[in-house]
Design a protein around this motif. Structure first.
Motif, mmCIF file in Angstrom:
data_model
loop_
_atom_site.group_PDB
_atom_site.id
_atom_site.type_symbol
_atom_site.label_atom_id
_atom_site.label_comp_id
_atom_site.label_asym_id
_atom_site.label_seq_id
_atom_site.Cartn_x
_atom_site.Cartn_y
_atom_site.Cartn_z
ATOM 1 N N GLY A 94 0.811 -1.208 0.000
ATOM 2 C CA GLY A 94 0.000 0.000 0.000
ATOM 3 C C GLY A 94 0.843 1.256 0.000
ATOM 4 O O GLY A 94 0.321 2.364 0.072
ATOM 5 N N ASP A 95 2.186 1.075 -0.106
ATOM 6 C CA ASP A 95 3.116 2.209 -0.174
ATOM 7 C C ASP A 95 2.898 3.210 0.957
ATOM 8 O O ASP A 95 2.893 4.426 0.745
ATOM 9 C CB ASP A 95 3.016 2.918 -1.542
ATOM 10 N N ILE A 96 2.722 2.687 2.157
ATOM 11 C CA ILE A 96 2.539 3.549 3.317
ATOM 12 C C ILE A 96 3.302 2.950 4.485
ATOM 13 O O ILE A 96 3.451 1.732 4.592
ATOM 14 C CB ILE A 96 1.038 3.686 3.673
ATOM 15 N N ILE A 97 3.823 3.805 5.348
ATOM 16 C CA ILE A 97 4.519 3.373 6.550
ATOM 17 C C ILE A 97 3.843 4.037 7.743
ATOM 18 O O ILE A 97 3.587 5.242 7.726
ATOM 19 C CB ILE A 97 5.995 3.814 6.525
ATOM 20 N N GLY A 98 3.545 3.254 8.781
ATOM 21 C CA GLY A 98 2.958 3.858 9.966
ATOM 22 C C GLY A 98 2.133 2.873 10.754
ATOM 23 O O GLY A 98 2.126 1.673 10.486
ATOM 24 N N ASN A 99 1.433 3.384 11.721
ATOM 25 C CA ASN A 99 0.579 2.559 12.563
ATOM 26 C C ASN A 99 -0.716 2.214 11.843
ATOM 27 O O ASN A 99 -1.204 2.971 10.997
ATOM 28 C CB ASN A 99 0.256 3.290 13.863
ATOM 29 N N LEU A 100 -1.280 1.084 12.206
ATOM 30 C CA LEU A 100 -2.493 0.622 11.538
ATOM 31 C C LEU A 100 -3.615 1.652 11.619
ATOM 32 O O LEU A 100 -4.375 1.824 10.664
ATOM 33 C CB LEU A 100 -2.954 -0.698 12.159
ATOM 34 N N GLU A 106 -9.217 2.327 2.151
ATOM 35 C CA GLU A 106 -8.927 1.971 0.756
ATOM 36 C C GLU A 106 -7.640 1.164 0.653
ATOM 37 O O GLU A 106 -7.571 0.176 -0.091
ATOM 38 C CB GLU A 106 -8.825 3.242 -0.092
ATOM 39 N N THR A 107 -6.614 1.564 1.405
ATOM 40 C CA THR A 107 -5.343 0.844 1.377
ATOM 41 C C THR A 107 -5.496 -0.557 1.958
ATOM 42 O O THR A 107 -4.990 -1.539 1.389
ATOM 43 C CB THR A 107 -4.265 1.617 2.141
ATOM 44 N N ILE A 108 -6.183 -0.661 3.093
ATOM 45 C CA ILE A 108 -6.394 -1.982 3.700
ATOM 46 C C ILE A 108 -7.129 -2.902 2.742
ATOM 47 O O ILE A 108 -6.732 -4.061 2.525
ATOM 48 C CB ILE A 108 -7.171 -1.841 5.025
ATOM 49 N N ASN A 109 -8.189 -2.427 2.142
ATOM 50 C CA ASN A 109 -8.953 -3.251 1.212
ATOM 51 C C ASN A 109 -8.112 -3.680 0.015
ATOM 52 O O ASN A 109 -8.172 -4.838 -0.421
ATOM 53 C CB ASN A 109 -10.198 -2.504 0.729
ATOM 54 N N ARG A 110 -7.314 -2.736 -0.502
ATOM 55 C CA ARG A 110 -6.510 -3.059 -1.681
ATOM 56 C C ARG A 110 -5.435 -4.091 -1.362
ATOM 57 O O ARG A 110 -5.201 -5.014 -2.150
ATOM 58 C CB ARG A 110 -5.874 -1.786 -2.248
ATOM 59 N N THR A 156 4.992 -0.080 11.124
ATOM 60 C CA THR A 156 5.275 0.020 9.691
ATOM 61 C C THR A 156 4.141 -0.565 8.856
ATOM 62 O O THR A 156 3.376 0.159 8.243
ATOM 63 C CB THR A 156 6.605 -0.684 9.323
ATOM 64 N N TRP A 157 3.990 -1.927 8.903
ATOM 65 C CA TRP A 157 3.077 -2.596 7.975
ATOM 66 C C TRP A 157 2.260 -3.684 8.650
ATOM 67 O O TRP A 157 2.257 -4.837 8.208
ATOM 68 C CB TRP A 157 3.882 -3.225 6.834
ATOM 69 N N VAL A 158 1.534 -3.363 9.702
ATOM 70 C CA VAL A 158 0.700 -4.378 10.341
ATOM 71 C C VAL A 158 -0.309 -4.959 9.355
ATOM 72 O O VAL A 158 -0.576 -6.165 9.334
ATOM 73 C CB VAL A 158 -0.013 -3.793 11.581
ATOM 74 N N HIS A 159 -0.886 -4.094 8.522
ATOM 75 C CA HIS A 159 -1.879 -4.553 7.547
ATOM 76 C C HIS A 159 -1.258 -5.543 6.555
ATOM 77 O O HIS A 159 -1.876 -6.547 6.191
ATOM 78 C CB HIS A 159 -2.486 -3.361 6.810
#
Length: 251
Positions: A94-100, A106-110, A156-159
């Motif tokens: 999802g090209d994102i860094i951070g807490n869930l 949209e990112t989680i679903n993708r 970072t990437w819990v999802h």
């Protein structure tokens, strides 16, 4: 070049671990379907390298989260011959860094669509096409997991880690279901590896920054992960199914 091994579909094969796996599969004697979602130029370079090495390869665009695209991908593969190997490498963070809590819906679903549903769709069609019970040749499926599953990638990437946990469960369960079909199902679980994944998420120096945490003192290379994938695909691993093989430098 080894003797012909059938057709191998490698998803997400335009770069990184997927590209390295596709090249190695071509060298091992597979006709290779280099799947890509958007990077047509990268896929073309991988095909060219396989052909320059004396192998057979085609690039096929398709988003694995779309069941119709998966059907088209297998149709294109079967034009080359019987499919005997499927490597489910396509995956995104999802090209994102951070807490869930900060990750968008949209990112989680993708991420779940590509990493989980896409892998499931590929596995479904692989069994339909490869099953010895319906005229197929049997073969092997290797899913790409991640050692992120072990710690959950907090901050970072819990999802992403959660999606790869689902891939692990899928691998173990499907191995039992697929065995009567003459199909082995395993997974490779890479650790920190030198690919474009980190830079794409905004962490170009991540591998260097965490190498002190890795017992072998360095990040892995895509070719090292690819070698494990090819081993699980091959006859040397003929009595292995339901395994999750870490390729992580001891971490």
């Amino acid at each position: 070049m080894s003797t012909h091994q059938g057709v191998a579909i490698i998803t997400g094969a335009s770069r990184g671990i997927g590209a390295a796996t596709a090249v190695l599969a071509g060298n091992a004697g597979y006709s290779v379907v280099v799947n890509f979602s958007a990077d047509a130029d990268g896929a073309a370079r991988v095909v060219e390298q396989i052909k320059n090495d004396g192998g057979t390869a085609v690039a096929v665009q398709g988003d694995v989260s779309d069941p119709n695209a998966v059907l088209s991908l297998f149709d294109a593969a079967q034009a080359l011959g019987p499919v005997t190997a499927v490597v489910n490498n396509a995956g995104i963070t999802g090209d994102i860094i951070g807490n869930l809590v900060d990750v968008s819906a949209e990112t989680i679903n993708r991420v779940l669509e590509v990493n989980v549903a896409g892998t499931m769709f590929m596995c479904q069609e692989a069994i339909r096409r490869m099953s010895i019970l319906s005229g197929g040749k049997g073969g092997s499926i290797v899913n790409l997991s991640s050692t992120a599953v072990k710690a959950g990638s907090p901050g970072t990437w819990v999802h992403y880690a959660a999606s790869k946990g689902a891939v692990d469960v899928l691998t173990v369960g499907l191995a039992t279901e697929a065995a009567p079909h003459g199909i082995r199902v395993n997974a490779v679980s890479p650790g920190i590896t030198n690919t474009g994944l980190h830079a794409a998420a905004g962490m170009p120096g991540r591998v260097e920054g965490v190498k002190h945490l890795i017992p072998l003192g360095r990040g892995g290379e895509p070719a090292e992960v690819a070698a494990a994938v090819l081993w699980l695909l091959g006859t040397e691993a003929s009595y292995i199914t339901g395994a999750i093989l870490p390729v992580a430098g001891g971490r």
